[in-house]
Design a protein around this motif. Structure first.
Motif, PDB file in Angstrom:
ATOM      1  N   GLY A 136       0.820  -1.214   0.000  1.00 30.66           N
ATOM      2  CA  GLY A 136       0.000   0.000   0.000  1.00 30.66           C
ATOM      3  C   GLY A 136       0.846   1.253   0.000  1.00 30.66           C
ATOM      4  O   GLY A 136       0.577   2.213  -0.750  1.00 30.66           O
ATOM      5  N   GLY A 137       1.881   1.258   0.818  1.00 35.35           N
ATOM      6  CA  GLY A 137       2.768   2.411   0.870  1.00 35.35           C
ATOM      7  C   GLY A 137       3.519   2.619  -0.428  1.00 35.35           C
ATOM      8  O   GLY A 137       3.751   3.755  -0.857  1.00 35.35           O
ATOM      9  N   ASN A 138       3.888   1.522  -1.085  1.00 32.92           N
ATOM     10  CA  ASN A 138       4.592   1.629  -2.354  1.00 32.92           C
ATOM     11  C   ASN A 138       3.732   2.322  -3.403  1.00 32.92           C
ATOM     12  O   ASN A 138       4.224   3.146  -4.181  1.00 32.92           O
ATOM     13  CB  ASN A 138       5.011   0.244  -2.843  1.00 32.92           C
ATOM     14  CG  ASN A 138       5.773   0.295  -4.147  1.00 32.92           C
ATOM     15  OD1 ASN A 138       5.201   0.139  -5.218  1.00 32.92           O
ATOM     16  ND2 ASN A 138       7.080   0.512  -4.059  1.00 32.92           N
ATOM     17  N   LEU A 139       2.450   2.008  -3.434  1.00 26.39           N
ATOM     18  CA  LEU A 139       1.558   2.656  -4.396  1.00 26.39           C
ATOM     19  C   LEU A 139       1.431   4.152  -4.130  1.00 26.39           C
ATOM     20  O   LEU A 139       1.218   4.940  -5.053  1.00 26.39           O
ATOM     21  CB  LEU A 139       0.175   2.012  -4.367  1.00 26.39           C
ATOM     22  CG  LEU A 139       0.037   0.615  -4.957  1.00 26.39           C
ATOM     23  CD1 LEU A 139      -1.431   0.206  -4.987  1.00 26.39           C
ATOM     24  CD2 LEU A 139       0.626   0.544  -6.357  1.00 26.39           C
ATOM     25  N   LEU A 140       1.568   4.539  -2.872  1.00 27.23           N
ATOM     26  CA  LEU A 140       1.365   5.938  -2.497  1.00 27.23           C
ATOM     27  C   LEU A 140       2.676   6.718  -2.378  1.00 27.23           C
ATOM     28  O   LEU A 140       2.665   7.850  -1.901  1.00 27.23           O
ATOM     29  CB  LEU A 140       0.598   6.011  -1.173  1.00 27.23           C
ATOM     30  CG  LEU A 140      -0.843   5.491  -1.227  1.00 27.23           C
ATOM     31  CD1 LEU A 140      -1.464   5.495   0.159  1.00 27.23           C
ATOM     32  CD2 LEU A 140      -1.682   6.314  -2.189  1.00 27.23           C
ATOM     33  N   GLN A 141       3.782   6.142  -2.816  1.00 30.17           N
ATOM     34  CA  GLN A 141       5.047   6.875  -2.740  1.00 30.17           C
ATOM     35  C   GLN A 141       4.968   8.137  -3.598  1.00 30.17           C
ATOM     36  O   GLN A 141       4.273   8.181  -4.609  1.00 30.17           O
ATOM     37  CB  GLN A 141       6.206   5.994  -3.183  1.00 30.17           C
ATOM     38  CG  GLN A 141       6.178   5.584  -4.649  1.00 30.17           C
ATOM     39  CD  GLN A 141       7.361   4.722  -5.014  1.00 30.17           C
ATOM     40  OE1 GLN A 141       8.506   5.114  -4.848  1.00 30.17           O
ATOM     41  NE2 GLN A 141       7.085   3.516  -5.509  1.00 30.17           N
ATOM     42  N   ARG A 142       5.672   9.160  -3.178  1.00 24.17           N
ATOM     43  CA  ARG A 142       5.630  10.449  -3.867  1.00 24.17           C
ATOM     44  C   ARG A 142       6.768  10.578  -4.878  1.00 24.17           C
ATOM     45  O   ARG A 142       7.754   9.856  -4.824  1.00 24.17           O
ATOM     46  CB  ARG A 142       5.717  11.596  -2.848  1.00 24.17           C
ATOM     47  CG  ARG A 142       4.719  11.510  -1.699  1.00 24.17           C
ATOM     48  CD  ARG A 142       3.270  11.664  -2.150  1.00 24.17           C
ATOM     49  NE  ARG A 142       3.005  12.969  -2.765  1.00 24.17           N
ATOM     50  CZ  ARG A 142       2.732  14.086  -2.081  1.00 24.17           C
ATOM     51  NH1 ARG A 142       2.712  14.058  -0.739  1.00 24.17           N
ATOM     52  NH2 ARG A 142       2.472  15.220  -2.716  1.00 24.17           N
TER      53      ARG A 142
END
Length: 331
Positions: free
Chosen positions: A109-115
């Motif tokens: 999930g965090g990977n998809l939301l990386q900036r």
């Protein structure tokens, strides 16, 4: 980094409720949030720890496809035997995405939301003008050093490239983001900047990713992820391609082909023009090279990133020919 309140959520509902507060940020692996907080891009007032929520770390693969929990670690997904068999491009995209240490900590999930890694976005002290960080302030990148910036999906407000690898593979194979209360196709989850580059996804306040679903397909089983970068180890893509192919019974005519690009666009970029040009055709090197050039339809150069317009079609061509050879078409 300024002081903040810390809340360890005991359920997804509690995390969503807490995330409704202004200035709240969810914490999972922390590889993105802590990085952005250190450089002053984000200053959360409340950090909501979801690391220990149960039921969000599973990886399941069956005949219908894969279900991956938002808290599953990148390394675990990349190494999962069934993911590697049914979705090799997904596994490869994760293996090429970061160092082993980061893959063992970072979540799906965090990977998809990386900036974005745009240096103008990540240095507010030196570059206060950034529409993604400070809407309406301008874009320091336009007219600046643009080597790593996007050529597709850009606007006058932002040319920052999306840094993801996994998201490129997910877009290619019609994956879906599960937000708990609704599901969104990954291709629709990410937004192009337009006039609002600060809004990168359709995620609303109080929502969180709980999982990813990837439908099974022959193209996904026969897939690969090719990443070209300035250095071989731990670097973001200059251009990348996720490709999957299914052939007709004759073993030469394309029944289904999936192509998505990374490193060259403001979001993971599905190259549907390339797919349409090759579907129903017999593959050969010349036709693949010609079709791959369609991937850059609408591309806009800002000087230093002009090379991507030439590089990306070559990456697509290499990925398609590699996959066809692996299947035995060009044996």
């Amino acid at each position: 980094m300024r002081d903040f309140s810390y809340l360890r959520a005991t359920s997804a509902d509690e995390a969503r409720q807490a995330a409704l507060q202004a200035g709240a940020a969810l914490l999972a692996g922390g590889t993105t949030l802590l990085d952005l907080a250190k450089c002053g891009v984000v200053e959360p007032e409340t950090v909501i720890d979801i690391t220990h929520l149960s039921g969000l770390g599973g990886i399941t693969v069956d005949e219908s496809g894969a279900t991956i929990g938002a808290l599953a670690r990148m390394g675990d997904v990349a190494d999962h035997r069934d993911i590697r068999a049914a979705f090799p491009a997904v596994a490869e995209s994760l293996s090429l995405a970061a160092s082993a240490q980061l893959r063992n900590m970072a979540t799906i999930g965090g990977n998809l939301l990386q900036r974005t890694r745009c240096p103008y976005f990540r240095d507010p002290g030196a570059f206060p003008a950034c529409n993604k960080r400070n809407p309406g302030s301008g874009c320091s990148a336009i007219g600046g050093v643009t080597r790593n910036h996007a050529v597709l999906g850009t606007s006058d407000a932002c040319i920052a490239s999306n840094p993801g690898d996994l998201a490129v593979a997910l877009v290619a194979f019609d994956a879906v983001v599960d937000l708990g209360t609704r599901k969104v196709a990954v291709d629709d989850f990410f937004l192009t900047p337009g006039d609002t580059p600060d809004k990168e996804t359709v995620l609303e306040r109080g929502e969180m990713i709980v999982g990813i679903g990837i439908p099974a397909s022959a193209a996904a089983r026969h897939s690969t992820y090719l990443k070209v970068r300035d250095r071989q180890s731990y670097e973001f893509a200059a251009a990348s391609a996720a490709v999957g192919i299914e052939f007709e019974a004759d073993g030469r005519t394309v029944r289904d082909i999936r192509v998505a690009l990374g490193g060259v666009a403001t979001k993971p970029w599905r190259a549907r023009a390339v797919e349409q040009a090759l579907t129903g055709k017999i593959l050969d090197a010349e036709s693949v090279e010609k079709a791959s050039r369609l991937a850059m339809e609408g591309a806009v150069s800002h000087g230093g990133n002009r090379y991507k317009i030439e590089l990306a079609p070559r990456v697509v061509t290499r990925a398609i020919l590699k996959m066809a050879q692996n299947i035995g078409v060009f044996a």
